[in-house]
Design a protein around this motif. Structure first.
Motif, PDB file in Angstrom:
ATOM      1  N   GLY A  57       1.154  -1.074  -0.260  1.00 43.24           N
ATOM      2  CA  GLY A  57       0.412   0.445   0.096  1.00 43.24           C
ATOM      3  C   GLY A  57       0.723   1.220   0.079  1.00 43.24           C
ATOM      4  O   GLY A  57       1.786   1.517  -0.996  1.00 43.24           O
ATOM      5  N   ARG A  58       0.594   2.248   0.259  1.00 37.89           N
ATOM      6  CA  ARG A  58       0.890   3.727   0.811  1.00 37.89           C
ATOM      7  C   ARG A  58       2.823   3.286   1.687  1.00 37.89           C
ATOM      8  O   ARG A  58       3.363   4.509   1.611  1.00 37.89           O
ATOM      9  N   PHE A  59       2.384   2.220   2.463  1.00 39.43           N
ATOM     10  CA  PHE A  59       3.818   1.507   2.713  1.00 39.43           C
ATOM     11  C   PHE A  59       5.013   1.124   1.624  1.00 39.43           C
ATOM     12  O   PHE A  59       6.189   1.033   2.356  1.00 39.43           O
ATOM     13  N   PRO A 101      -3.924  -2.511   8.546  1.00 39.74           N
ATOM     14  CA  PRO A 101      -3.905  -1.467   6.890  1.00 39.74           C
ATOM     15  C   PRO A 101      -5.196  -2.076   6.749  1.00 39.74           C
ATOM     16  O   PRO A 101      -4.933  -3.782   6.488  1.00 39.74           O
ATOM     17  N   ILE A 102      -6.398  -1.903   5.773  1.00 39.59           N
ATOM     18  CA  ILE A 102      -7.484  -2.407   5.358  1.00 39.59           C
ATOM     19  C   ILE A 102      -6.642  -3.112   3.452  1.00 39.59           C
ATOM     20  O   ILE A 102      -7.252  -4.067   3.933  1.00 39.59           O
ATOM     21  N   HIS A 103      -5.548  -2.627   3.558  1.00 39.98           N
ATOM     22  CA  HIS A 103      -5.335  -2.885   2.391  1.00 39.98           C
ATOM     23  C   HIS A 103      -4.210  -3.919   2.291  1.00 39.98           C
ATOM     24  O   HIS A 103      -4.260  -5.407   1.622  1.00 39.98           O
ATOM     25  N   ARG A 104      -4.176  -4.458   4.104  1.00 45.26           N
ATOM     26  CA  ARG A 104      -2.920  -5.823   4.146  1.00 45.26           C
ATOM     27  C   ARG A 104      -4.332  -6.583   3.977  1.00 45.26           C
ATOM     28  O   ARG A 104      -4.035  -7.931   3.388  1.00 45.26           O
ATOM     29  N   ILE A 105      -5.318  -6.269   4.813  1.00 44.76           N
ATOM     30  CA  ILE A 105      -6.759  -7.436   4.962  1.00 44.76           C
ATOM     31  C   ILE A 105      -6.675  -7.860   3.846  1.00 44.76           C
ATOM     32  O   ILE A 105      -6.707  -9.363   3.346  1.00 44.76           O
ATOM     33  N   LEU A 106      -6.918  -6.977   2.829  1.00 40.85           N
ATOM     34  CA  LEU A 106      -7.253  -7.420   0.840  1.00 40.85           C
ATOM     35  C   LEU A 106      -6.692  -7.852   0.610  1.00 40.85           C
ATOM     36  O   LEU A 106      -6.176  -8.790  -0.489  1.00 40.85           O
TER      37      LEU A 106
END
Length: 160
Positions: free
Chosen positions: A23-25, A69-74
């Protein structure tokens, strides 16, 4: 990143370059890998499939509890789907994967690609991948119910 089996988690499917697509990281994260593997919280000898987020601290992978974070769940959901797709055809391979090409998929995210592969760093991969496949099969009804529910929810949100 070297991902080693531990008493609590035996990795079978990994994204060992996850830091590139986090993600943004991306490129500046302490999360180095995602894995799906066998959890040692087995009841009556049954294997449980579990996910793990691998972080780097002091040059060593650790098994820390963390918020996601939600992107890691996805991204973990994408990893699960990629693993399920692989295991639906894995019977074609004597060892449930091709040892000469353990990469299952490369999924484009944020200008890079998340590599999905069988964890060949796991010294017991041949036994663990068999148990992992059995656990997926044993839990097929429960997994299928959740995937169908997720499919409905995604359609309702306009993702088809």
């Amino acid at each position: 990143m070297d991902i080693h089996a531990s008493m609590n988690h035996k990795p079978v499917i990994v994204s060992d370059n996850y830091g590139e697509v986090d993600g943004r990281f991306a490129g500046a994260t302490d999360v180095r890998a995602l894995s799906l593997g066998l959890s040692q919280g087995n009841e009556e000898g049954q294997a449980n499939v579990a996910a793990r987020v691998w972080r780097n601290t002091d040059e060593q992978a650790t098994e820390q509890s963390l918020e996601l974070p939600i992107h890691r769940i996805l991204d973990l959901s994408i990893l699960v789907c990629s693993a399920l797709a692989h295991f639906s055809e894995a019977y074609r391979y004597e060892q449930l994967y091709d040892p000469q090409n353990p990469v299952i998929d490369r999924i484009g995210l944020q200008g890079s690609a998340m590599t999905v592969a069988v964890c060949t760093d796991n010294e017991q991969i041949h036994e663990d991948i068999r148990l992992f496949n059995e656990a997926l099969s044993d839990n097929g009804e429960m997994i299928g119910e959740r995937l169908r529910t997720l499919t409905r929810a995604l359609r309702e949100l306009g993702y088809e």
